[in-house]
Design a protein around this motif. Structure first.
Motif, PDB file in Angstrom:
ATOM      1  N   LYS A 262       0.798  -1.224   0.000  1.00 52.58           N
ATOM      2  CA  LYS A 262       0.000   0.000   0.000  1.00 52.58           C
ATOM      3  C   LYS A 262       0.830   1.274   0.000  1.00 52.58           C
ATOM      4  O   LYS A 262       0.360   2.308  -0.479  1.00 52.58           O
ATOM      5  N   ARG A 263       2.024   1.221   0.547  1.00 53.38           N
ATOM      6  CA  ARG A 263       2.810   2.456   0.663  1.00 53.38           C
ATOM      7  C   ARG A 263       3.996   2.498  -0.300  1.00 53.38           C
ATOM      8  O   ARG A 263       4.866   3.359  -0.172  1.00 53.38           O
ATOM      9  N   GLU A 264       4.026   1.603  -1.278  1.00 57.69           N
ATOM     10  CA  GLU A 264       5.031   1.727  -2.329  1.00 57.69           C
ATOM     11  C   GLU A 264       4.686   2.951  -3.186  1.00 57.69           C
ATOM     12  O   GLU A 264       3.523   3.360  -3.278  1.00 57.69           O
ATOM     13  N   TRP A 331       1.726  12.315  -3.509  1.00 61.10           N
ATOM     14  CA  TRP A 331       1.734  13.319  -4.566  1.00 61.10           C
ATOM     15  C   TRP A 331       3.014  13.171  -5.360  1.00 61.10           C
ATOM     16  O   TRP A 331       3.948  12.473  -4.940  1.00 61.10           O
ATOM     17  N   ASN A 332       3.083  13.806  -6.527  1.00 58.16           N
ATOM     18  CA  ASN A 332       4.126  13.451  -7.491  1.00 58.16           C
ATOM     19  C   ASN A 332       5.459  14.153  -7.275  1.00 58.16           C
ATOM     20  O   ASN A 332       6.097  14.615  -8.219  1.00 58.16           O
ATOM     21  N   ASP A 333       5.912  14.218  -6.037  1.00 61.27           N
ATOM     22  CA  ASP A 333       7.310  14.512  -5.734  1.00 61.27           C
ATOM     23  C   ASP A 333       8.070  13.193  -5.672  1.00 61.27           C
ATOM     24  O   ASP A 333       7.476  12.127  -5.449  1.00 61.27           O
ATOM     25  N   ASP A 341       4.359  20.038   1.679  1.00 60.50           N
ATOM     26  CA  ASP A 341       3.774  19.428   2.860  1.00 60.50           C
ATOM     27  C   ASP A 341       2.242  19.406   2.771  1.00 60.50           C
ATOM     28  O   ASP A 341       1.574  20.418   2.968  1.00 60.50           O
ATOM     29  N   TYR A 342       1.705  18.237   2.424  1.00 59.48           N
ATOM     30  CA  TYR A 342       0.255  18.024   2.444  1.00 59.48           C
ATOM     31  C   TYR A 342      -0.093  17.127   3.632  1.00 59.48           C
ATOM     32  O   TYR A 342       0.693  16.254   4.022  1.00 59.48           O
ATOM     33  N   ASP A 343      -1.273  17.324   4.198  1.00 57.50           N
ATOM     34  CA  ASP A 343      -1.747  16.529   5.330  1.00 57.50           C
ATOM     35  C   ASP A 343      -3.067  15.858   4.978  1.00 57.50           C
ATOM     36  O   ASP A 343      -3.809  16.319   4.100  1.00 57.50           O
ATOM     37  N   LEU A 344      -3.370  14.793   5.704  1.00 58.07           N
ATOM     38  CA  LEU A 344      -4.538  13.963   5.425  1.00 58.07           C
ATOM     39  C   LEU A 344      -5.419  13.888   6.665  1.00 58.07           C
ATOM     40  O   LEU A 344      -4.926  13.615   7.764  1.00 58.07           O
ATOM     41  N   TYR A 345      -6.727  14.139   6.491  1.00 55.58           N
ATOM     42  CA  TYR A 345      -7.664  14.132   7.613  1.00 55.58           C
ATOM     43  C   TYR A 345      -8.877  13.251   7.308  1.00 55.58           C
ATOM     44  O   TYR A 345      -9.346  13.194   6.160  1.00 55.58           O
ATOM     45  N   LEU A 346      -9.379  12.597   8.366  1.00 58.23           N
ATOM     46  CA  LEU A 346     -10.628  11.846   8.290  1.00 58.23           C
ATOM     47  C   LEU A 346     -11.602  12.454   9.294  1.00 58.23           C
ATOM     48  O   LEU A 346     -11.325  12.463  10.499  1.00 58.23           O
ATOM     49  N   PHE A 347     -12.731  13.000   8.801  1.00 59.70           N
ATOM     50  CA  PHE A 347     -13.712  13.674   9.644  1.00 59.70           C
ATOM     51  C   PHE A 347     -15.009  12.871   9.724  1.00 59.70           C
ATOM     52  O   PHE A 347     -15.366  12.160   8.777  1.00 59.70           O
ATOM     53  N   ARG A 348     -15.717  13.030  10.825  1.00 64.37           N
ATOM     54  CA  ARG A 348     -17.122  12.625  10.884  1.00 64.37           C
ATOM     55  C   ARG A 348     -17.920  13.629  10.050  1.00 64.37           C
ATOM     56  O   ARG A 348     -17.692  14.835  10.136  1.00 64.37           O
ATOM     57  N   THR A 349     -18.878  13.138   9.286  1.00 66.63           N
ATOM     58  CA  THR A 349     -19.680  14.034   8.462  1.00 66.63           C
ATOM     59  C   THR A 349     -20.661  14.850   9.291  1.00 66.63           C
ATOM     60  O   THR A 349     -20.908  16.025   8.999  1.00 66.63           O
ATOM     61  N   ASN A 363       9.840  18.417   4.472  1.00 71.19           N
ATOM     62  CA  ASN A 363      10.610  19.669   4.437  1.00 71.19           C
ATOM     63  C   ASN A 363      11.866  19.578   3.579  1.00 71.19           C
ATOM     64  O   ASN A 363      12.830  20.293   3.798  1.00 71.19           O
ATOM     65  N   GLY A 364      11.848  18.682   2.596  1.00 69.04           N
ATOM     66  CA  GLY A 364      12.954  18.659   1.636  1.00 69.04           C
ATOM     67  C   GLY A 364      13.624  17.319   1.470  1.00 69.04           C
ATOM     68  O   GLY A 364      14.199  17.027   0.419  1.00 69.04           O
ATOM     69  N   ASN A 365      13.561  16.444   2.486  1.00 67.89           N
ATOM     70  CA  ASN A 365      14.209  15.132   2.383  1.00 67.89           C
ATOM     71  C   ASN A 365      13.258  14.018   2.814  1.00 67.89           C
ATOM     72  O   ASN A 365      13.680  13.012   3.369  1.00 67.89           O
ATOM     73  N   ASP A 366      11.972  14.203   2.521  1.00 67.97           N
ATOM     74  CA  ASP A 366      10.951  13.265   2.996  1.00 67.97           C
ATOM     75  C   ASP A 366      10.174  12.647   1.842  1.00 67.97           C
ATOM     76  O   ASP A 366      10.234  13.109   0.698  1.00 67.97           O
ATOM     77  N   ASP A 367       9.424  11.590   2.166  1.00 70.57           N
ATOM     78  CA  ASP A 367       8.568  10.950   1.179  1.00 70.57           C
ATOM     79  C   ASP A 367       7.260  11.722   1.050  1.00 70.57           C
ATOM     80  O   ASP A 367       6.703  12.178   2.056  1.00 70.57           O
ATOM     81  N   PRO A 368       6.734  11.853  -0.166  1.00 73.49           N
ATOM     82  CA  PRO A 368       5.431  12.513  -0.369  1.00 73.49           C
ATOM     83  C   PRO A 368       4.306  11.541  -0.011  1.00 73.49           C
ATOM     84  O   PRO A 368       3.600  11.026  -0.887  1.00 73.49           O
ATOM     85  N   LEU A 369       4.120  11.299   1.280  1.00 71.75           N
ATOM     86  CA  LEU A 369       3.262  10.210   1.729  1.00 71.75           C
ATOM     87  C   LEU A 369       2.585  10.563   3.048  1.00 71.75           C
ATOM     88  O   LEU A 369       3.231  11.051   3.971  1.00 71.75           O
ATOM     89  N   GLU A 370       1.287  10.311   3.125  1.00 70.44           N
ATOM     90  CA  GLU A 370       0.533  10.362   4.375  1.00 70.44           C
ATOM     91  C   GLU A 370      -0.347   9.114   4.441  1.00 70.44           C
ATOM     92  O   GLU A 370      -0.870   8.667   3.411  1.00 70.44           O
ATOM     93  N   TYR A 371      -0.495   8.577   5.643  1.00 70.72           N
ATOM     94  CA  TYR A 371      -1.181   7.280   5.786  1.00 70.72           C
ATOM     95  C   TYR A 371      -2.037   7.266   7.041  1.00 70.72           C
ATOM     96  O   TYR A 371      -1.588   7.681   8.114  1.00 70.72           O
TER      97      TYR A 371
END
Length: 634
Positions: A262-264, A331-333, A341-349, A363-371
């Motif tokens: 899933k995280r490849e 994302w395509n970095d 830096d994008y973040d991922l949220y799960l909300f109650r509707t 911040n420059g040396n990280d994976d473009p990934l949130e899980y």
């Protein structure tokens, strides 16, 4: 009379002016009312997010290097039943791993080429590891996705392996086939019922529910004289790579798997895909894999922010009681070098409470990934919404890609993903995206594409931009299996489709042993029954695999008087590009549209600013009325 006429006209003009003002005011009042409701909705989110983002802005080493799920475990470690966690530890290329390993309780795998160690670490040691300059990132190990499901089918006859057996007496003898899946639970039960032979070689077992047994049964039904090998997928990506190597070293000429990690990376080859590509290139083997079942749980599109820095597309779902979901955003970095830096949220509707979040730092040396891995702890179904946020509005626009994985162990009752903003195209990634791997989609017994079957094309941005033609072919899903070990007696998904194609390949290679792997692969593609756009399309690939047509094709090219057709994927791809029709997948660059449709198509009112056409029409009408009124007064 003239005076009365003037009064009537003047009154009419005044009425039109008042009516226009009233309607225009009503339009803007309604629009502002809707906007205020939307703002209130976002403000409810803001109250909860501000605390998390303030905390993120002052991250310690452990919060910067450890993924959000690990940080959450540490925050609640008093309630965590196990004091140890299995993690991936990514280290700098120049690092001496001898300085890292003492802080790992049990090293299960190491891959110095890819700067990666897998092992069990005590929660108390995570802080020490994250403070080391040589450690780049620490992530919790997530089990693989097994692409499975259930319905009825007739794969042996649909793919015509039965015809090749009857007409040419070809049963797959002399070919070793290796299977990689979750487990072979129920293997002895299947042997006792004569659904599998006694000489199946199990090189290594994994935990699971016996899907490997079901795959072996499909292959044995179609090529009963082929020698069968099994190796468990393991619990991490290095286990999987080892499984591939072990099967190759055991002499397997064909390898088939139904595993997804899933995280490849989605936009480039990762550790697994790079390894499989190297194995296929260096050995005379044919590799077959399931395309995946992500067609109905996938989104991809360019970031478009609103006033609150949220992406203007959200995904909604209903999560059943006690059920777990996995949400993966990329994302395509390039992996290891993202500064967006994008973040991922799960909300109650209903009340906008945050159910879960992933707010790792890029911040420059990280994976473009949130899980996110979330389990509904209540006894009621939860209506939820997935949102993507641009942290501090500082991230550049990128292609966002998101997958939602529900509990496929309960195919009839898993949580429901609503179709809003779902994008079927470009939902293949990982080692199924390798050009020389045979990637298999799923069709029904009526040869219709299954809506869950992952579709192409595959778009990579690193190291260079390329668009890869996937899937390659389709196989029927829904074959009946014995149900040994408690597995369902009806088996669907691309997990069921891939072994059908592996069995056809074994039958062909057994019949023509002097052929190369590329010859067998080309025969399968060239002879496939075309299901969509002529030659190739991103839904069916080259079409439904047909053992009899492929066999006759190989017979023909063995005849020196017959000119062999050379298979060229890029050439066929260009031919497809010219022949593509408007109702098929678009050839536009993903930067133009990732969903094969306009970014503004099917958007909700809050996502598109409403043009003031009503006001324009009323103003025009008023001016016309005034013009004719003046004319009448002359």
């Amino acid at each position: 009379m003239v005076k009365a006429k003037h009064y009537i006209i003047s009154f009419t003009i005044l009425l039109l002016i008042l009516l226009s003002i009233g309607i225009i005011s009503g339009i803007y009042e309604a629009k502002n009312y809707h906007l205020n409701n939307t703002n209130e909705d976002f403000l409810l989110k803001e109250e909860q997010i501000s605390y998390l983002e303030n905390k993120k802005g002052n991250t310690a080493c452990i919060e910067e290097k450890c993924s959000t799920p690990l940080v959450s475990i540490l925050e609640k470690k008093n309630n965590y039943s196990n004091n140890y966690v299995c993690v991936y530890i990514y280290f700098k290329q120049s690092a001496d791993i001898k300085t890292i390993e003492p802080h790992i309780t049990n090293v299960t795998n190491r891959d110095e080429k890819n700067n990666l160690i897998v092992g069990w670490v005590s929660l108390n040691n995570l802080k020490k590891l994250s403070s080391m300059d040589t450690v780049c990132a620490i992530r919790k190990v997530i089990p693989p996705e097994v692409n499975t499901g259930s319905m009825t089918s007739r794969g042996d006859s649909i793919h015509n392996t039965d015809s090749v057996r009857e007409m040419y007496n070809q049963y797959g003898s002399g070919i070793k086939i290796g299977v990689i899946s979750d487990s072979v639970d129920g293997l002895n039960e299947s042997k006792n019922s004569k659904n599998l032979p006694d000489d199946v070689v199990v090189l290594s077992e994994s935990s699971g529910r016996g899907e490997g047994t079901a795959i072996l049964e499909i292959i044995h039904d179609m090529v009963p004289e082929a020698k069968l090998y099994f190796h468990g997928a393991g619990n991490n990506i290095l286990d999987f790579n080892y499984a591939v190597d072990t099967l190759v070293n055991s002499g397997c000429k064909i390898i088939v798997d139904d595993i997804g990690w899933k995280r490849e990376p989605f936009f480039e080859h990762g550790i697994v895909a790079s390894h499989v590509a190297n194995v296929v290139e260096s050995n005379e083997i044919l590799y077959v894999t399931a395309a995946g079942n992500e067609g109905k749980n996938h989104y991809q599109g360019i970031y478009q922010g609103n006033a609150f820095n949220f992406h203007n597309k959200s995904l909604k779902m209903n999560i059943l009681p006690n059920e777990s979901i996995d949400i993966v955003l990329q994302w395509n970095d390039r992996f290891g070098s993202s500064s967006n830096d994008y973040d991922l949220y799960l909300f109650r509707t209903d009340n906008r409470d945050i159910l879960d979040r992933s707010i790792d730092t890029q911040n420059g040396n990280d994976d473009p990934l949130e899980y996110i891995n979330y389990t509904n702890p209540t006894e009621s179904e939860i209506e939820a919404e997935i949102n993507i946020r641009n942290y501090n509005a500082e991230a550049s626009k990128r292609i966002l890609e998101l997958y939602i994985y529900t509990d496929n162990k309960k195919p009839k009752s898993h949580s429901r993903i609503l179709p809003n903003n779902i994008v079927t195209s470009d939902s293949i990634y990982g080692h199924p995206a390798i050009r020389d791997v045979v990637t298999v989609g799923a069709i029904s017994i009526d040869s219709d594409i299954e809506p869950f079957s992952s579709q192409g094309p595959v778009t990579h941005y690193h190291p260079d931009y390329e668009m890869i033609s996937k899937p390659d072919v389709v196989g029927v899903n829904g074959i009946n299996v014995s149900g040994a070990g408690g597995f369902s007696k009806k088996f669907y998904g691309t997990s069921a489709s891939a072994p059908h194609v592996a069995a056809v390949a074994a039958q062909l290679w057994s019949s023509f042993p002097s052929m190369k792997a590329q010859d067998i692969r080309e025969a399968i593609y060239y002879s496939a029954v075309d299901m969509g756009v002529e030659n190739y399309d991103y839904t069916y690939g080259y079409g439904r695999v047909d053992a009899l047509k492929a066999y006759k094709y190989l017979l023909s090219i063995n005849n020196s008087s017959v000119q062999r057709k050379t298979y060229d994927n890029d050439k066929e791809y260009k031919k497809f590009e010219k022949q593509e029709t408007s109702n098929k997948s678009s050839m536009k660059s993903p930067a133009e549209t990732q969903s094969g449709q306009s970014e503004n198509q099917d958007l909700s009112p809050e996502e598109v600013e409403t043009p003031g056409f009503g006001a324009i029409y009323l103003t025009a009408g008023l001016l016309i009325a005034i013009y004719y009124a003046k004319k009448m007064l002359k």
